[in-house]
Design a protein around this motif. Structure first.
Motif, PDB file in Angstrom:
ATOM      1  N   ASN A   3      19.345  12.050   3.293  1.00  0.00           N
ATOM      2  CA  ASN A   3      17.891  12.126   3.230  1.00  0.00           C
ATOM      3  C   ASN A   3      17.407  12.698   1.915  1.00  0.00           C
ATOM      4  OD1 ASN A   3      17.574  11.023   5.759  1.00  0.00           O
ATOM      5  ND2 ASN A   3      17.469  13.013   6.811  1.00  0.00           N
ATOM      6  N   SER A   4      18.180  13.651   1.370  1.00  0.00           N
ATOM      7  CA  SER A   4      17.760  14.277   0.115  1.00  0.00           C
ATOM      8  C   SER A   4      17.777  13.286  -1.039  1.00  0.00           C
ATOM      9  CB  SER A   4      18.671  15.470  -0.208  1.00  0.00           C
ATOM     10  OG  SER A   4      19.989  15.030  -0.502  1.00  0.00           O
ATOM     11  N   LEU A   5      18.648  12.278  -0.954  1.00  0.00           N
ATOM     12  CA  LEU A   5      18.717  11.267  -2.017  1.00  0.00           C
ATOM     13  C   LEU A   5      17.465  10.409  -2.042  1.00  0.00           C
ATOM     14  CD1 LEU A   5      22.417  10.032  -1.640  1.00  0.00           C
ATOM     15  CD2 LEU A   5      21.463  11.471  -3.468  1.00  0.00           C
ATOM     16  N   PHE A   6      16.839  10.294  -0.868  1.00  0.00           N
ATOM     17  CA  PHE A   6      15.667   9.432  -0.771  1.00  0.00           C
ATOM     18  C   PHE A   6      14.393  10.224  -0.542  1.00  0.00           C
ATOM     19  CE2 PHE A   6      19.202   6.719   0.212  1.00  0.00           C
ATOM     20  CZ  PHE A   6      18.907   5.548  -0.449  1.00  0.00           C
ATOM     21  N   SER A   7      14.410  11.470  -0.953  1.00  0.00           N
ATOM     22  CA  SER A   7      13.200  12.274  -0.840  1.00  0.00           C
ATOM     23  C   SER A   7      12.200  11.823  -1.889  1.00  0.00           C
ATOM     24  CB  SER A   7      13.519  13.762  -1.033  1.00  0.00           C
ATOM     25  OG  SER A   7      13.950  14.005  -2.347  1.00  0.00           O
ATOM     26  N   SER A   8      10.918  12.149  -1.680  1.00  0.00           N
ATOM     27  CA  SER A   8       9.861  11.704  -2.593  1.00  0.00           C
ATOM     28  C   SER A   8      10.048  12.261  -3.989  1.00  0.00           C
ATOM     29  CB  SER A   8       8.491  12.130  -2.029  1.00  0.00           C
ATOM     30  OG  SER A   8       8.446  13.541  -1.864  1.00  0.00           O
ATOM     31  N   ASP A   9      10.657  13.435  -4.106  1.00  0.00           N
ATOM     32  CA  ASP A   9      10.856  14.042  -5.425  1.00  0.00           C
ATOM     33  C   ASP A   9      11.844  13.244  -6.256  1.00  0.00           C
ATOM     34  OD1 ASP A   9       9.100  16.007  -4.744  1.00  0.00           O
ATOM     35  OD2 ASP A   9      10.649  17.439  -4.097  1.00  0.00           O
ATOM     36  N   ASN A  10      12.766  12.575  -5.575  1.00  0.00           N
ATOM     37  CA  ASN A  10      13.798  11.850  -6.314  1.00  0.00           C
ATOM     38  C   ASN A  10      13.481  10.361  -6.479  1.00  0.00           C
ATOM     39  OD1 ASN A  10      15.409  14.127  -6.570  1.00  0.00           O
ATOM     40  ND2 ASN A  10      16.402  13.788  -4.573  1.00  0.00           N
ATOM     41  N   MET A  11      12.390   9.912  -5.846  1.00  0.00           N
ATOM     42  CA  MET A  11      12.024   8.500  -5.936  1.00  0.00           C
ATOM     43  C   MET A  11      11.203   8.257  -7.208  1.00  0.00           C
ATOM     44  SD  MET A  11      13.298   7.062  -3.198  1.00  0.00           S
ATOM     45  CE  MET A  11      12.345   5.584  -2.846  1.00  0.00           C
ATOM     46  N   LYS A  12      11.392   7.101  -7.804  1.00  0.00           N
ATOM     47  CA  LYS A  12      10.650   6.730  -9.009  1.00  0.00           C
ATOM     48  C   LYS A  12       9.971   5.379  -8.798  1.00  0.00           C
ATOM     49  CE  LYS A  12      14.022   8.946 -12.080  1.00  0.00           C
ATOM     50  NZ  LYS A  12      14.992   8.723 -13.185  1.00  0.00           N
ATOM     51  N   LEU A  55      23.728  13.639   7.055  1.00  0.00           N
ATOM     52  CA  LEU A  55      22.376  13.101   7.191  1.00  0.00           C
ATOM     53  C   LEU A  55      21.397  13.823   6.268  1.00  0.00           C
ATOM     54  CD1 LEU A  55      20.541  11.116   8.660  1.00  0.00           C
ATOM     55  CD2 LEU A  55      20.183  12.866  10.425  1.00  0.00           C
ATOM     56  N   ARG A  56      21.531  15.147   6.205  1.00  0.00           N
ATOM     57  CA  ARG A  56      20.648  15.910   5.293  1.00  0.00           C
ATOM     58  C   ARG A  56      20.902  15.516   3.842  1.00  0.00           C
ATOM     59  NH1 ARG A  56      21.891  20.215   8.892  1.00  0.00           N
ATOM     60  NH2 ARG A  56      23.533  20.934   7.478  1.00  0.00           N
ATOM     61  N   SER A  57      22.161  15.304   3.507  1.00  0.00           N
ATOM     62  CA  SER A  57      22.498  14.909   2.141  1.00  0.00           C
ATOM     63  C   SER A  57      21.951  13.522   1.829  1.00  0.00           C
ATOM     64  CB  SER A  57      24.018  14.920   1.982  1.00  0.00           C
ATOM     65  OG  SER A  57      24.387  14.479   0.687  1.00  0.00           O
ATOM     66  N   ARG A  69      28.144  18.860  13.423  1.00  0.00           N
ATOM     67  CA  ARG A  69      27.657  19.566  12.228  1.00  0.00           C
ATOM     68  C   ARG A  69      27.921  18.746  10.963  1.00  0.00           C
ATOM     69  NH1 ARG A  69      29.871  24.149  14.889  1.00  0.00           N
ATOM     70  NH2 ARG A  69      31.745  24.040  13.591  1.00  0.00           N
ATOM     71  N   LYS A  70      29.052  18.062  10.949  1.00  0.00           N
ATOM     72  CA  LYS A  70      29.405  17.244   9.790  1.00  0.00           C
ATOM     73  C   LYS A  70      28.427  16.083   9.640  1.00  0.00           C
ATOM     74  CE  LYS A  70      33.268  14.687   7.751  1.00  0.00           C
ATOM     75  NZ  LYS A  70      34.678  14.227   7.945  1.00  0.00           N
ATOM     76  N   LYS A  71      28.109  15.455  10.775  1.00  0.00           N
ATOM     77  CA  LYS A  71      27.157  14.344  10.736  1.00  0.00           C
ATOM     78  C   LYS A  71      25.772  14.819  10.312  1.00  0.00           C
ATOM     79  CE  LYS A  71      29.446  11.441  14.174  1.00  0.00           C
ATOM     80  NZ  LYS A  71      29.343  10.827  15.532  1.00  0.00           N
ATOM     81  N   GLU A  72      25.357  15.982  10.803  1.00  0.00           N
ATOM     82  CA  GLU A  72      24.055  16.536  10.436  1.00  0.00           C
ATOM     83  C   GLU A  72      24.001  16.853   8.943  1.00  0.00           C
ATOM     84  OE1 GLU A  72      23.700  19.849  13.031  1.00  0.00           O
ATOM     85  OE2 GLU A  72      22.841  18.692  14.691  1.00  0.00           O
TER      86      GLU A  72
END
Length: 209
Positions: A186-195, A182-184, A176-179
């Motif tokens: 992935n969220s840093l590199f989501s399209s909404d946060n990319m410039k 991983l979600r955290s 669960r910790k690894k998951e």
């Protein structure tokens, strides 16, 4: 001394056993197993006959044919009961037997009458007794040693089960910790946060205006 009988009315066969006298019965009462089912002719003196259940079995799992064998064995080894027709044989788990200091040797009561069951025997069936007597053997077991060994095996099994449970919980927690990590990530590199480079340049220009 303990007498052992093999009941072949079920497959695989089961073993029934009883003490030589009231003193042997006293030891069986003291060092019985939680898996033991106790049989006795109701309200008159008789042998104490036992059936040892397999791990995971309950008293409801016992075949009626085996119950009848055990009951017939009780009746045949009762001076009074052997002469009587329509006698009841009671049976219950060993853990339901109650022994108090004021009781005679071999005498027992019950913690709960609701846990005591009965079977009615119309008469002695010689064919059953003869069949069981042909399998009769004798032994001099150390009741205390056998019970202590049984408890040791159970404790080791419980320790192993607890250790496996703790290891499984640890692995699940790590997963669960690894998951979550991983979600955290992935969220840093989501399209909404990319410039884009242009967006970044525009923002830099705005900062210096």
């Amino acid at each position: 001394m303990v007498f052992y009988f093999t009941s072949k009315v079920v497959d695989p066969p089961v073993t029934l056993f009883m003490g030589l006298d009231k003193y042997e019965n006293e030891d069986l009462i003291k060092w019985g197993w939680p898996e033991d089912v106790w049989f006795h002719v109701d309200k008159v003196s008789s042998a104490h006959v036992y059936l040892r259940l397999n791990p995971g079995q309950t008293i409801d799992d016992i075949s009626m044919a085996v119950i009848e064998d055990a009951a017939q064995l009780c009746k045949a080894n009762s001076i009074q009961g052997n002469k009587m027709n329509n006698v009841d044989v009671v049976y219950t788990l060993w853990s339901n037997l109650r022994k108090t200091p004021g009781m005679d040797v071999g005498q027992v009561g019950f913690h709960s009458e609701k846990e005591v069951r009965k079977i009615r025997l119309e008469k002695r069936i010689n064919e059953v007794i003869n069949r069981l007597n042909k399998t009769k053997t004798e032994s001099h077991p150390d009741f205390r040693l056998e019970r202590e060994e049984r408890d040791r095996v159970e404790r080791n099994a419980q320790k192993k089960e607890l250790k496996e449970k703790q290891q499984k919980e640890k692995e699940e927690l790590e997963l669960r910790k690894k998951e979550q990590e991983l979600r955290s990530y992935n969220s840093l590199f989501s399209s909404d946060n990319m410039k884009t480079n242009k967006q970044a340049a525009d923002e830099d220009s705005d900062d210096f205006m």
